[in-house]
Design a protein around this motif. Structure first.
Motif, short mmCIF file in Angstrom:
data_model
loop_
_atom_site.label_atom_id
_atom_site.label_comp_id
_atom_site.label_asym_id
_atom_site.label_seq_id
_atom_site.Cartn_x
_atom_site.Cartn_y
_atom_site.Cartn_z
N PRO A 194 -16.12 -6.61 -11.69
CA PRO A 194 -15.52 -6.96 -10.41
C PRO A 194 -14.06 -7.36 -10.59
O PRO A 194 -13.68 -7.91 -11.63
N ALA A 195 -13.23 -7.10 -9.59
CA ALA A 195 -11.83 -7.50 -9.63
C ALA A 195 -11.75 -9.02 -9.68
O ALA A 195 -12.68 -9.72 -9.26
N ALA A 196 -10.64 -9.53 -10.16
CA ALA A 196 -10.43 -10.97 -10.25
C ALA A 196 -10.50 -11.60 -8.87
O ALA A 196 -10.11 -11.01 -7.86
N ALA A 197 -11.00 -12.83 -8.82
CA ALA A 197 -11.20 -13.54 -7.55
C ALA A 197 -9.91 -13.66 -6.74
O ALA A 197 -9.92 -13.53 -5.52
N ASP A 198 -8.77 -13.89 -7.41
CA ASP A 198 -7.51 -14.03 -6.67
C ASP A 198 -7.11 -12.73 -6.00
O ASP A 198 -6.55 -12.72 -4.91
N LYS A 199 -7.40 -11.60 -6.63
CA LYS A 199 -7.09 -10.31 -6.04
C LYS A 199 -8.00 -10.03 -4.84
O LYS A 199 -7.57 -9.49 -3.83
N LEU A 200 -9.25 -10.41 -4.95
CA LEU A 200 -10.18 -10.24 -3.82
C LEU A 200 -9.79 -11.16 -2.67
O LEU A 200 -9.86 -10.77 -1.51
N ALA A 201 -9.34 -12.36 -2.98
CA ALA A 201 -8.94 -13.32 -1.94
C ALA A 201 -7.76 -12.78 -1.14
O ALA A 201 -7.64 -13.06 0.06
N ALA A 202 -6.91 -11.99 -1.77
CA ALA A 202 -5.75 -11.44 -1.07
C ALA A 202 -6.16 -10.47 0.03
O ALA A 202 -5.39 -10.21 0.95
N LEU A 203 -7.36 -9.94 -0.04
CA LEU A 203 -7.85 -9.00 0.99
C LEU A 203 -8.32 -9.72 2.24
O LEU A 203 -8.40 -9.11 3.30
N LYS A 204 -8.68 -10.98 2.12
CA LYS A 204 -9.24 -11.71 3.25
C LYS A 204 -8.18 -11.91 4.33
O LYS A 204 -7.05 -12.25 4.06
N VAL A 205 -8.60 -11.70 5.55
CA VAL A 205 -7.72 -11.92 6.69
C VAL A 205 -7.81 -13.37 7.10
O VAL A 205 -8.91 -13.91 7.27
N LEU A 217 -10.92 -2.24 -6.25
CA LEU A 217 -9.64 -2.86 -5.93
C LEU A 217 -8.59 -2.51 -6.98
O LEU A 217 -8.80 -2.71 -8.17
N GLY A 218 -7.49 -1.93 -6.53
CA GLY A 218 -6.40 -1.54 -7.42
C GLY A 218 -6.52 -0.14 -7.99
O GLY A 218 -5.68 0.30 -8.77
N THR A 219 -7.54 0.61 -7.59
CA THR A 219 -7.78 1.94 -8.14
C THR A 219 -6.86 2.99 -7.51
O THR A 219 -6.58 2.97 -6.33
N GLU A 220 -6.42 3.90 -8.34
CA GLU A 220 -5.66 5.06 -7.88
C GLU A 220 -6.55 6.28 -8.08
O GLU A 220 -7.08 6.51 -9.17
N MET A 221 -6.72 7.06 -7.02
CA MET A 221 -7.51 8.29 -7.10
C MET A 221 -6.54 9.46 -7.30
O MET A 221 -5.55 9.58 -6.59
#
Length: 129
Positions: A117-128, A81-85
């Protein structure tokens, strides 16, 4: 009821990475995208994985950026999450590199990384919703 805010993308690509992936995919018929993940291994604890995908798996996180389709393995989302390739080329080497905010360290040879792991708030933003 669905959320009106857009979901953040798990990953992004630089122009150089998108161009290189597109060039390679143009030579590979039947490829629908580039599958990315992480696995345990290497001296720092984890390694990035990249494979050409002939099909999309049911639980893949699909990221489309700059005309390229990335298929992120479900278990890798929290680490990517948040990675740039990016794609870099210099006099001695060339290849894809990951600018990952979840990376805590890397081994000296650059083949493995220590990821949190990414922060919980950032992961929560992915949830639909």
């Amino acid at each position: 009821m669905t959320s009106s805010r857009p979901r953040p993308q798990v990953m992004t690509l630089t122009d150089a990475a998108a161009k290189r992936v597109s060039e390679i995919m143009a030579q590979k018929p039947n490829i629908v995208g580039l599958r990315l993940g992480v696995k345990k291994g290497g001296c720092a604890g984890m390694e990035y994985t990249m494979t050409w995908a002939e099909s999309q798996d049911k639980f893949d996180e699909v990221v489309e950026d700059k005309g390229v389709k990335l298929l992120i393995e479900p278990m890798a989302i929290m680490y990517l999450l948040g990675t740039e390739m990016d794609y870099v080329q210099d006099k001695l080497s060339f290849g894809f590199v990951f600018n990952n905010p979840n990376q805590q360290s890397a081994c000296g040879c650059g083949e493995s990384v220590n990821l949190a792991p990414a922060a919980a708030d950032k992961l929560a933003a992915l949830k639909v919703s």
